[in-house]
Write an enzyme that holds these catalytic residues in place. Structure first.
Site, mmCIF file in Angstrom:
data_model
loop_
_atom_site.group_PDB
_atom_site.id
_atom_site.type_symbol
_atom_site.label_atom_id
_atom_site.label_comp_id
_atom_site.label_asym_id
_atom_site.label_seq_id
_atom_site.Cartn_x
_atom_site.Cartn_y
_atom_site.Cartn_z
ATOM 1 N N TYR A 117 50.358 -0.928 33.747
ATOM 2 C CA TYR A 117 50.601 -2.179 33.984
ATOM 3 C C TYR A 117 52.218 -2.127 34.614
ATOM 4 O O TYR A 117 52.402 -3.087 35.021
ATOM 5 C CB TYR A 117 50.582 -3.232 32.919
ATOM 6 C CG TYR A 117 49.177 -3.660 32.471
ATOM 7 C CD1 TYR A 117 48.063 -2.688 32.563
ATOM 8 C CD2 TYR A 117 49.027 -4.842 32.073
ATOM 9 C CE1 TYR A 117 46.937 -3.363 32.211
ATOM 10 C CE2 TYR A 117 47.709 -5.408 31.791
ATOM 11 C CZ TYR A 117 46.700 -4.534 31.617
ATOM 12 O OH TYR A 117 45.568 -4.967 31.607
ATOM 13 N N LYS A 163 43.017 9.751 25.908
ATOM 14 C CA LYS A 163 42.125 10.567 26.809
ATOM 15 C C LYS A 163 42.983 11.794 27.265
ATOM 16 O O LYS A 163 43.142 12.100 28.350
ATOM 17 C CB LYS A 163 42.058 9.852 28.282
ATOM 18 C CG LYS A 163 40.729 10.301 29.068
ATOM 19 C CD LYS A 163 39.365 10.152 28.747
ATOM 20 C CE LYS A 163 38.558 10.884 29.636
ATOM 21 N NZ LYS A 163 36.963 10.766 29.252
ATOM 22 N N ASP A 195 36.495 7.317 25.775
ATOM 23 C CA ASP A 195 34.966 6.970 25.803
ATOM 24 C C ASP A 195 34.144 6.826 24.535
ATOM 25 O O ASP A 195 33.313 6.111 24.433
ATOM 26 C CB ASP A 195 34.753 7.806 27.070
ATOM 27 C CG ASP A 195 35.081 9.233 26.734
ATOM 28 O OD1 ASP A 195 35.504 9.538 25.617
ATOM 29 O OD2 ASP A 195 34.399 10.093 27.573
ATOM 30 N N ASP A 219 43.500 -3.250 26.120
ATOM 31 C CA ASP A 219 43.097 -4.607 26.910
ATOM 32 C C ASP A 219 41.543 -4.281 26.907
ATOM 33 O O ASP A 219 40.803 -5.218 26.614
ATOM 34 C CB ASP A 219 43.544 -4.365 28.600
ATOM 35 C CG ASP A 219 42.938 -5.638 29.202
ATOM 36 O OD1 ASP A 219 42.836 -6.717 28.739
ATOM 37 O OD2 ASP A 219 42.311 -5.237 30.256
ATOM 38 N N ASP A 223 38.408 -6.337 23.933
ATOM 39 C CA ASP A 223 37.457 -7.199 24.576
ATOM 40 C C ASP A 223 36.110 -6.663 23.687
ATOM 41 O O ASP A 223 35.161 -7.511 23.398
ATOM 42 C CB ASP A 223 37.426 -7.429 25.960
ATOM 43 C CG ASP A 223 37.951 -8.337 26.617
ATOM 44 O OD1 ASP A 223 39.144 -8.753 26.026
ATOM 45 O OD2 ASP A 223 37.445 -9.001 27.644
HETATM 46 C C1 IPM Z 1 44.710 -9.995 28.165
HETATM 47 C C2 IPM Z 1 44.695 -10.127 29.552
HETATM 48 C C3 IPM Z 1 45.887 -9.765 30.331
HETATM 49 C C4 IPM Z 1 45.980 -8.142 30.265
HETATM 50 C C5 IPM Z 1 45.776 -10.109 31.848
HETATM 51 C C6 IPM Z 1 45.658 -11.695 32.062
HETATM 52 C C7 IPM Z 1 47.319 -9.674 32.466
HETATM 53 O O1 IPM Z 1 43.374 -9.410 30.222
HETATM 54 O O2 IPM Z 1 45.843 -10.390 27.438
HETATM 55 O O3 IPM Z 1 44.043 -8.996 27.653
HETATM 56 O O4 IPM Z 1 45.328 -7.295 30.806
HETATM 57 O O5 IPM Z 1 46.909 -7.835 29.366
HETATM 58 MN MN MN Z 2 41.958 -8.751 28.428
#
Ligand code: IPM
Ligand code: MN
Ligand code: NAD
Length: 328
Positions: A117, A163, A195, A219, A223
């Site tokens: 990032y 990785k 992975d 990130d 999720d």
């Molecule tokens: C998160 C989001 C952010 C990230 C984006 C919106 C920049 O997906 O906080 O998980 O990738 O960190």
């Molecule tokens: Mn995210």
């Protein structure tokens, strides 16, 4: 000086933030709202206006709703850039993302201010486009230290995700974590490739305690962890640095598909406020009370994403009612 700075942002961000604001008011905690994300691009031509950044620097905790939306996609200035810059300015390098559910109780520690990032990126005249993943030894060590310390307070198990079979930055990562592990002989350290860890998270999430990984892997896997414990509406996070204010935000985004429908689940936002009470405001007892109130609302007034029919504010009503009983 308000103790909390609230950055509602875009889409469902302001909708879930409204419920957090009701809790702050009920608890008598001073706060201030500032423009951020797409809303700030529209009014101030930038996603993180200087006045917003200065307010954040002076706060005890920063609460973020969510940023982004299709109306800003494709433009040179994007809402997400505000969030990326805010994290860097406050140097909140350790992003704690707990996932708790049926037999699952894990925390992902995501490195938040380095890697892909923040490395060089761009478009070259010959048509090549690039993003670069860069890490230094101290950047890896400080976030790994946080993860070891956290594991010590929990079940004492840490898995470092990388990785290393392909990436040079991952080989540095594994080396630094291995070296640091000698200081934490009481923590059981394992290494996993991202992975296969992703597969194990889906198949056997109950086997994990603390996981530590670089920014992009964190990130994605956070999720996944949210998904196996009830969905994005539930997942909270705390982003912490050394001494300055932390940032507390749900893991989810602005959910343009449900914005304005009153369907947004405020649990992730309210659990992030609980993390702020604990880590930013020195109020662990209030944090526990808020967490319990959120659990009750999930039973009594679930929103559609978790199988119910309640609206965002119905959920908030139950939280407020049980909080009032708890802190009376
Ligand atoms: C998160 C989001 C952010 C990230 C984006 C919106 C920049 O997906 O906080 O998980 O990738 O960190
Ligand atoms: Mn995210
Ligand atoms: P998203 O997290 O916004 O939504 C993914 C899915 O989960 C959608 O179906 C959404 O309706 C659902 N969902 C998310 N939060 C929910 C909640 N609280 N209650 C009920 N359902 C919920 O991810 P996306 O659709 O990939 O991204 C949308 C926008 O959000 C993009 O512009 C992205 O950049 C941004 N984003 C921002 C943040 C942030 O501000 N921290 C995080 C992730 C994505």
């Amino acid at each position: 000086m308000p103790r909390v700075v609230c950055l509602p942002g875009d889409g469902i961000g302001p909708e879930v933030m409204a419920e957090a604001v009701r809790v702050l008011q009920a608890l008598g905690i001073g706060f201030e709202e500032h423009p951020f994300g797409g809303a700030a691009i529209d009014g101030w031509a930038k996603p993180l206006p200087e006045t917003t950044l200065e307010a954040c620097r002076g706060a005890d905790a920063v609460l973020v709703g969510a940023v982004g939306g299709p109306q800003w996609d494709g433009a040179a200035i994007r809402p997400e850039q505000g969030l990326i810059r805010l994290r860097k300015e406050l140097d909140v390098y350790a992003n704690l993302r707990p996932a708790v559910g049926d037999g699952v109780d894990l925390v992902i520690v995501r490195e938040l201010v380095g890697g892909l990032y923040y490395g060089g990126s761009g478009r070259l005249d010959d048509g090549r486009v690039f993003d670069t993943c860069v890490y230094t030894q101290p950047e890896v060590e400080r976030v790994a230290r946080r993860a070891f310390e956290l594991a010590r307070t929990r079940r004492g198990k840490l898995i470092s995700v990388d990785k290393a079979n392909v990436l040079e930055t991952s080989r540095l990562w594994r080396q630094v974590v291995t070296d640091l592990g000698r200081e934490y002989a009481d923590v059981e350290l394992k290494h996993g490739l991202v992975d296969s860890v992703a597969m194990w998270l889906v198949m056997h999430p109950g086997e994990f305690d603390v996981l530590v990984m670089e920014n992009t892997f964190g990130d994605i896997l956070s999720d996944v962890a949210a998904g196996v414990t009830g969905g994005l509406g539930l997942a909270a996070s705390a982003s912490l640095g050394e001494s300055g204010p932390g940032i507390f935000e749900p893991v989810h985004g602005s959910a343009p598909d449900i914005a304005g429908t009153r369907k947004a689940n405020p649990a992730g936002m309210l659990r992030s406020l609980a993390l702020a009470l604990e880590h930013g405001l020195g109020e662990p007892a209030l944090a526990r009370a808020l967490e319990a109130a959120v659990d009750k609302a999930l039973e009594q007034a679930p929103t559609p994403d978790v199988g119910g029919t309640a609206t965002t504010s119905d959920f908030g009503d139950v939280v407020l009612a049980s909080l009032e009983v708890a802190v009376r």
